[in-house]
Design a protein around this motif. Structure first.
Motif, short mmCIF file in Angstrom:
data_model
loop_
_atom_site.label_atom_id
_atom_site.label_comp_id
_atom_site.label_asym_id
_atom_site.label_seq_id
_atom_site.Cartn_x
_atom_site.Cartn_y
_atom_site.Cartn_z
N UNK A 41 0.83 -1.21 0.00
CA UNK A 41 0.00 0.00 0.00
C UNK A 41 0.85 1.25 0.00
N UNK A 42 1.97 1.20 -0.69
CA UNK A 42 2.86 2.35 -0.71
C UNK A 42 2.58 3.15 -1.96
N UNK A 43 1.91 4.29 -1.82
CA UNK A 43 1.60 5.07 -3.01
C UNK A 43 2.38 6.37 -3.00
N UNK A 44 3.46 6.39 -2.26
CA UNK A 44 4.30 7.59 -2.08
C UNK A 44 4.27 8.59 -3.21
N UNK A 51 6.54 14.99 -13.40
CA UNK A 51 7.07 15.94 -12.42
C UNK A 51 6.74 17.38 -12.81
N UNK A 79 3.09 18.09 -12.34
CA UNK A 79 2.67 18.21 -10.94
C UNK A 79 3.09 19.55 -10.35
N UNK A 80 4.29 20.00 -10.69
CA UNK A 80 4.75 21.25 -10.09
C UNK A 80 4.49 22.45 -10.97
N UNK A 81 3.99 22.19 -12.19
CA UNK A 81 3.80 23.23 -13.19
C UNK A 81 5.02 24.12 -13.27
N UNK A 126 7.39 21.02 -4.02
CA UNK A 126 7.66 19.89 -4.90
C UNK A 126 8.42 18.79 -4.16
N UNK A 127 8.96 19.12 -2.99
CA UNK A 127 9.74 18.16 -2.20
C UNK A 127 8.94 17.74 -0.96
N UNK A 179 3.76 15.08 1.51
CA UNK A 179 3.94 15.78 0.24
C UNK A 179 2.67 16.58 -0.02
N UNK A 181 1.54 20.60 -5.70
CA UNK A 181 2.53 21.63 -5.42
C UNK A 181 2.09 23.00 -5.95
N UNK A 182 1.44 22.97 -7.11
CA UNK A 182 0.98 24.20 -7.74
C UNK A 182 -0.01 24.93 -6.82
N UNK A 232 0.42 28.57 -4.88
CA UNK A 232 -0.36 29.74 -5.28
C UNK A 232 -1.53 30.01 -4.35
N UNK A 278 -0.47 14.64 1.50
CA UNK A 278 -0.54 13.18 1.45
C UNK A 278 0.58 12.61 2.27
N UNK A 280 1.20 9.05 2.09
CA UNK A 280 1.43 7.68 1.64
C UNK A 280 0.49 6.70 2.32
N UNK A 325 -2.89 6.98 1.65
CA UNK A 325 -4.15 7.35 1.01
C UNK A 325 -4.72 6.28 0.09
N UNK A 326 -3.88 5.31 -0.29
CA UNK A 326 -4.40 4.26 -1.17
C UNK A 326 -4.38 2.94 -0.43
N UNK A 327 -5.48 2.21 -0.54
CA UNK A 327 -5.50 0.90 0.08
C UNK A 327 -5.98 -0.08 -0.96
#
Lengths: 487, 192
Positions: free
Chosen positions: A124-127, A167, A170-172, B82-83, B119, B123-124, B128, B137, B139, B141-143
């Motif tokens: 269940x690792x969706x990191x 990437x 996601x960060x635009x 983003x990090x 995370x 990030x956007x 803003x 999140x 990690x 969040x998904x099962x």
């Protein structure tokens, strides 16, 4: 294989002529090639199919029982699949079946991705999904480089592209780290001298550069894309004059640079003003603004096409011509600068004619260019006369319309006579059709008054008639001279 | 074209590639097992989520009270969304959890607090946005679930009977260790 045999047959014939090879030896070589490399044997094909079937059977069995297996068993299955695919690749390399072995190496690299997904699913690792793509890509890169297997390297490049796209989405923002794995993979392609890989690398980098235009929050970002593209183009042109290994690479670099630069130029003209117009205070972008933006693009593309024609690089010519025709079509549809399209079309036709006469360009290329250029010019003139339905434009005034109509008819008449001189029947018919459409549109739209239209068409008919009379006289005189000389 | 390698060199290279792949997967698995065996354990009630998002094929999307973490304007300006960054969570007397962004260095946890690595969901949006909280999140969040059991879990979550037992590693990583229904542990994730 077919290409190899064809070339070998041709070469053998030449070598026989020069006495390098005896006819018996040539026949023996050909027989050996035909017998020895006739592709995989029936047994080989059947055993491969059997292996594929067994693989699918195993996969369905595993999939059906996956949920009920304890984790250690699932991990065992995954590990055995990795061992099996690597073992298969090694075995195939040892048997000298390199093509199948490269496929097995690719399968092993792909399987690792599946293993990564399955394991993260199990725990269940969706990191952070893009990171999985990066790890997968790095593994494919290491395998491909160590085994010297191009398909695995290609997979790595695709995965790095996916990682970077994810990437930056996601960060635009611009994703600079992409350049590191890209460079390493490109170097690996280079060291293997694998051409398709170099194209893939160029394509990936091109997409990344083009992405800068969308990702950098600045109206000048498209200029940056165009600038980088122009710089790459110039670098390619310089490289093509360099030492031998660069000489073949140069024109390819020019082709990619041109494509990148054109995307930038296109966005500067047709995307960025549109976005800016919506965003801020509805800035009006008139015809002048468009022309200022279009001229550098047209000049750059013309330079690329002329350079590539002069040096005989068909790839770069194709890219340049494709970009130029998209550019002219976009300008035509935009409708703010019909004169520029008309002038450019006429320019294309003129340059092609001059190129045929002075530089010995191929007949097919020049004729296509003349027809294309004249066609574009006619469309622009036609649109200028009759498609002025943009809000705020009243359409051309009478004098303007007369001048445009004269130009359009002159263009069509020249095209007809050019086509007749070269016996191009289809072009002739197309030009006649354009002539009829022009005249009919003039009749429907009227120049000033109906009487004005009638006067214009009368004058036009007199001029064209006079030209015809002149042509007949010239023809007859020419024939008389030839007959006299013959006598 | 392709420089030929001897098949022995290639076999060695393939062995290296296999070793690398197994090592990476092994490291990944041992990391997760270490996490599942970690002593720190918290129970997080699952929030009812929009059912459209909740049930997606063979996994459920889970959301928690701590899925929104408080952030100050100053922190937002400094955060590189983003990090990964750190979030401090604490449970109040009534048993509900709250979260606040701590920044990119790991803060010392006060009594009753737990530090998690997180995370930004977008990030956007984190960069803003202007509100006093951001979506994060962990990690958790998904099962992934056996086929066909998604609807059941979805219903339980909507009735607010579902809670997740999360294992927290020393560096703030989190993993789902088990599921609780009505306060009873109904499923414990085996390490192997």
């Amino acid at each position: 294989m077919w290409a190899y045999r064809f070339r070998l047959e041709r070469d053998l014939a030449r070598w026989q002529e020069r006495g390098l090879v005896t006819p018996e030896a040539a026949a023996e070589i050909l027989a050996e090639v035909r017998a020895g490399r006739s592709g995989p044997s029936l047994a080989g094909v059947l055993s491969t199919l059997a292996a594929v079937l067994m693989g699918f059977a195993a996969m369905s069995f595993v999939a059906a029982n996956w949920q009920d297996m304890p984790k250690w068993l699932r991990l065992g299955v995954i590990a055995s699949a990795l061992v099996a695919s690597h073992g298969m690749a090694a075995w195939l390399f040892q048997r000298g079946r390199d093509a199948f072995a490269h496929a097995a190496t690719l399968a092993a690299s792909s399987l690792f991705g599946a293993a990564l997904m399955l394991v993260s699913l199990m725990y269940h690792a969706d990191g952070h999904p893009p990171e999985l793509l990066l790890v997968w890509g790095l593994v494919a890169l290491v395998s491909g480089a160590a085994v010297r297997s191009p398909p695995s390297l290609a997979l790595a490049m695709v995965l790095f592209g996916g990682w970077s796209a994810w990437e930056s989405g996601a960060r635009h923002g611009v994703h600079l780290p992409f350049l590191i794995p890209w460079a390493v993979t490109a170097l690996a392609f280079l060291s293997l001298r694998w051409r398709p890989g170099l194209h893939l690398a160029a394509f990936a980098l091109g997409l990344w550069i083009v992405g800068l235009g969308a990702l950098i929050d600045d109206p000048r970002s498209h200029m940056l894309v165009a600038g980088i593209g122009v710089a790459i183009t110039v670098a390619g042109a310089i490289a093509s004059r360099g030492p031998h290994s660069w000489r073949t690479l140069g024109p390819i670099i020019v082709a990619y640079g041109t494509a990148i630069a054109f995307v930038g130029f296109f966005s500067i003209q047709f995307v960025q003003p549109f976005v800016a117009g919506i965003g801020a205070s509805g800035v009006e972008h008139g015809a002048d603004a468009l022309v200022t933006r279009a001229l550098p693009a047209l000049a750059f593309l013309a330079a690329v096409v002329l350079w590539a024609m002069a040096r005989g690089h068909p790839g770069a010519v194709s890219v340049g011509v494709a970009a130029l025709s998209i550019e002219l079509f976009a300008l035509l549809v935009d409708g703010r600068a019909h004169w520029l399209v008309a002038l450019s079309g006429a320019g294309v036709a003129g340059v092609a004619l001059a190129g045929e006469r002075r530089l010995g360009w191929s007949v097919l290329a020049t004729r296509s260019a003349v027809v294309y250029g004249a066609g574009m010019a006619f469309l622009a003139l036609y649109a200028w006369q009759f498609w002025q339905d943009r809000p705020g434009s009243a359409g051309p005034r009478t004098l303007e319309l007369v001048i445009l109509a004269v130009l359009a008819l002159g263009l069509v008449v020249s095209l007809v006579s050019w086509a007749t001189r070269h016996g191009l029947t289809r072009v002739q018919w197309a030009a006649f059709a354009a002539f009829s459409i022009e005249v009919f549109s003039l009749y429907v739209n009227t120049i000033g008054t109906l009487l004005g239209t009638s006067l214009f068409l009368l004058v036009a008919s007199l001029i064209v008639g006079a030209l015809a009379w002149l042509a007949i006289r010239l023809h007859e005189r020419g024939r008389a001279v030839t007959e006299e000389v013959a006598r | 074209m392709i420089t030929a390698l001897s098949s022995i060199t290639r076999s060695r290279a393939l062995l290296l590639s296999l070793a690398l792949q197994v090592a990476i997967l092994g490291a990944f698995v041992s990391d997760r097992i270490g996490l599942l065996r970690s002593a720190t354990e918290i129970v997080l009630p699952v929030r009812p989520v929009d059912p459209r998002d909740l049930f997606r094929g063979d996994y459920v999307t889970l959301a928690y009270d701590i899925s929104r973490a408080a952030i100050t304007p100053d922190q937002r300006a400094r955060l590189d969304a983003t990090q990964p960054f750190f979030v401090v969570i604490r449970q109040d007397a009534a048993g509900s959890w709250s979260a606040r962004v701590a920044g990119d260095t790991r803060p010392a946890a006060q009594p009753g607090e737990t530090v998690l690595k997180a995370r930004a969901q977008s990030p956007e949006a984190a960069r803003r946005g202007s509100g006093d909280a951001i979506a994060v999140r962990y990690g958790l969040e998904s099962y992934f679930i056996p086929e066909g059991t998604g609807r059941q879990l979805e219903q339980l979550a909507r009735d607010r009977k579902l809670a997740v037992v999360a294992a927290i590693g020393p560096n703030g990583d989190a993993a789902i260790k088990g599921l609780m229904v009505d306060g009873q542990l109904t499923w414990r994730e085996p390490a192997f």
